[in-house]
Design a protein around this motif. Structure first.
Motif, PDB file in Angstrom:
ATOM      1  N   GLY A   5      12.689  -0.769   2.293  1.00 26.40           N
ATOM      2  CA  GLY A   5      12.843   0.297   3.277  1.00 26.40           C
ATOM      3  C   GLY A   5      13.381  -0.241   4.584  1.00 26.40           C
ATOM      4  O   GLY A   5      12.912  -1.261   5.085  1.00 26.40           O
ATOM      5  N   ARG A   6      14.388   0.421   5.115  1.00 21.80           N
ATOM      6  CA  ARG A   6      15.058  -0.079   6.314  1.00 21.80           C
ATOM      7  C   ARG A   6      14.190  -0.013   7.549  1.00 21.80           C
ATOM      8  O   ARG A   6      14.466  -0.669   8.538  1.00 21.80           O
ATOM      9  N   SER A   7      13.116   0.766   7.516  1.00 20.02           N
ATOM     10  CA  SER A   7      12.286   0.906   8.712  1.00 20.02           C
ATOM     11  C   SER A   7      11.249  -0.194   8.861  1.00 20.02           C
ATOM     12  O   SER A   7      10.504  -0.221   9.818  1.00 20.02           O
ATOM     13  N   PHE A   8      11.224  -1.129   7.930  1.00 19.29           N
ATOM     14  CA  PHE A   8      10.174  -2.152   7.942  1.00 19.29           C
ATOM     15  C   PHE A   8      10.154  -2.927   9.248  1.00 19.29           C
ATOM     16  O   PHE A   8       9.089  -3.228   9.777  1.00 19.29           O
ATOM     17  N   SER A   9      11.312  -3.257   9.773  1.00 13.28           N
ATOM     18  CA  SER A   9      11.363  -4.093  10.976  1.00 13.28           C
ATOM     19  C   SER A   9      10.789  -3.394  12.206  1.00 13.28           C
ATOM     20  O   SER A   9      10.525  -4.046  13.209  1.00 13.28           O
ATOM     21  N   SER A  10      10.598  -2.090  12.140  1.00 17.68           N
ATOM     22  CA  SER A  10      10.003  -1.353  13.257  1.00 17.68           C
ATOM     23  C   SER A  10       8.522  -1.055  13.031  1.00 17.68           C
ATOM     24  O   SER A  10       7.900  -0.372  13.842  1.00 17.68           O
ATOM     25  N   CYS A  11       7.973  -1.579  11.941  1.00 16.66           N
ATOM     26  CA  CYS A  11       6.572  -1.323  11.597  1.00 16.66           C
ATOM     27  C   CYS A  11       5.678  -2.489  11.975  1.00 16.66           C
ATOM     28  O   CYS A  11       6.031  -3.649  11.709  1.00 16.66           O
ATOM     29  N   ALA A  12       4.526  -2.179  12.529  1.00 15.49           N
ATOM     30  CA  ALA A  12       3.464  -3.188  12.583  1.00 15.49           C
ATOM     31  C   ALA A  12       2.892  -3.325  11.172  1.00 15.49           C
ATOM     32  O   ALA A  12       2.903  -2.365  10.396  1.00 15.49           O
ATOM     33  N   VAL A  13       2.414  -4.492  10.860  1.00 16.96           N
ATOM     34  CA  VAL A  13       1.855  -4.740   9.529  1.00 16.96           C
ATOM     35  C   VAL A  13       0.472  -5.350   9.674  1.00 16.96           C
ATOM     36  O   VAL A  13       0.258  -6.247  10.499  1.00 16.96           O
ATOM     37  N   GLY A  14      -0.438  -4.868   8.881  1.00 18.65           N
ATOM     38  CA  GLY A  14      -1.785  -5.395   8.894  1.00 18.65           C
ATOM     39  C   GLY A  14      -2.200  -5.896   7.523  1.00 18.65           C
ATOM     40  O   GLY A  14      -1.692  -5.426   6.495  1.00 18.65           O
ATOM     41  N   TRP A  15      -3.092  -6.861   7.542  1.00 23.48           N
ATOM     42  CA  TRP A  15      -3.755  -7.309   6.314  1.00 23.48           C
ATOM     43  C   TRP A  15      -5.213  -6.882   6.395  1.00 23.48           C
ATOM     44  O   TRP A  15      -5.872  -7.087   7.419  1.00 23.48           O
ATOM     45  N   PHE A  16      -5.699  -6.318   5.319  1.00 27.36           N
ATOM     46  CA  PHE A  16      -7.082  -5.905   5.197  1.00 27.36           C
ATOM     47  C   PHE A  16      -7.636  -6.511   3.922  1.00 27.36           C
ATOM     48  O   PHE A  16      -6.884  -6.905   3.028  1.00 27.36           O
ATOM     49  N   ARG A  17      -8.939  -6.555   3.828  1.00 20.91           N
ATOM     50  CA  ARG A  17      -9.551  -7.041   2.597  1.00 20.91           C
ATOM     51  C   ARG A  17     -10.793  -6.215   2.277  1.00 20.91           C
ATOM     52  O   ARG A  17     -11.417  -5.648   3.169  1.00 20.91           O
ATOM     53  N   GLN A  18     -11.101  -6.178   1.006  1.00 18.41           N
ATOM     54  CA  GLN A  18     -12.285  -5.456   0.555  1.00 18.41           C
ATOM     55  C   GLN A  18     -12.974  -6.265  -0.526  1.00 18.41           C
ATOM     56  O   GLN A  18     -12.386  -6.525  -1.585  1.00 18.41           O
ATOM     57  N   ALA A  19     -14.198  -6.636  -0.233  1.00 14.27           N
ATOM     58  CA  ALA A  19     -15.023  -7.355  -1.199  1.00 14.27           C
ATOM     59  C   ALA A  19     -15.861  -6.346  -1.973  1.00 14.27           C
ATOM     60  O   ALA A  19     -16.112  -5.234  -1.491  1.00 14.27           O
ATOM     61  N   GLU A  36     -12.063  -4.201   5.480  1.00 16.78           N
ATOM     62  CA  GLU A  36     -12.103  -4.717   6.844  1.00 16.78           C
ATOM     63  C   GLU A  36     -10.759  -5.308   7.244  1.00 16.78           C
ATOM     64  O   GLU A  36     -10.008  -5.827   6.420  1.00 16.78           O
ATOM     65  N   PHE A  37     -10.492  -5.222   8.540  1.00 18.08           N
ATOM     66  CA  PHE A  37      -9.282  -5.788   9.107  1.00 18.08           C
ATOM     67  C   PHE A  37      -9.349  -7.310   9.071  1.00 18.08           C
ATOM     68  O   PHE A  37     -10.381  -7.899   9.381  1.00 18.08           O
ATOM     69  N   VAL A  38      -8.230  -7.925   8.722  1.00 18.80           N
ATOM     70  CA  VAL A  38      -8.137  -9.381   8.711  1.00 18.80           C
ATOM     71  C   VAL A  38      -7.153  -9.875   9.770  1.00 18.80           C
ATOM     72  O   VAL A  38      -7.475 -10.734  10.578  1.00 18.80           O
TER      73      VAL A  38
END
Length: 125
Positions: free
Chosen positions: A25-39, A45-47
């Motif tokens: 997707g061309r809009s990726f460079s304008s997106c913030a990206v987060g990593w989350f995890r779930q045990a 939860e935010f990582v």
């Protein structure tokens, strides 16, 4: 934005892994990206998170000093370098994109619009 997380695996405590989040997707460079995890049995939860341009990076207190987040917009990929892994890091890790155009990085999963399928990280003691 479609996201695909990869790089998980089974490692011993103290080892390292690098997770990748590949986007289409061309809009990726304008997106913030987060990593989350779930045990198992726990809430997601935010990582870590990174702003669209990469200048703002946030880490959860539990991973500060061990994890690093980075991105390569030309390759449409965000990386999570995980060092000194602990058994408590065992979880399914998800990457997510926030399509709101800003320099902000949110720790709340409600801010993210698109999610990858998750990659399992298992750390044995």
């Amino acid at each position: 934005v479609q996201l695909q997380a990869s790089g998980g695996g089974l490692v011993q405590a103290g080892a390292s892994l690098r997770l990748s989040c590949a986007a289409s997707g061309r809009s990726f460079s304008s997106c913030a990206v987060g990593w989350f995890r779930q045990a198992p049995g726990k809430e997601r939860e935010f990582v870590a998170g990174i702003s669209s341009g990469g200048s703002v990076k946030l880490l959860a207190d539990s991973v500060k000093g061990r994890f690093k987040i980075s991105r390569d917009n030309a390759k449409r990929t965000v990386f999570l370098q995980m060092n000194s892994l602990k058994p408590d890091d065992t979880a399914v890790y998800y990457c997510a994109a926030d399509r709101t155009i800003s320099g902000y990085v949110s720790r709340s999963d409600e801010a993210y619009d698109d999610w990858g399928q998750g990659t399992q990280v298992t750390v044995s003691s």
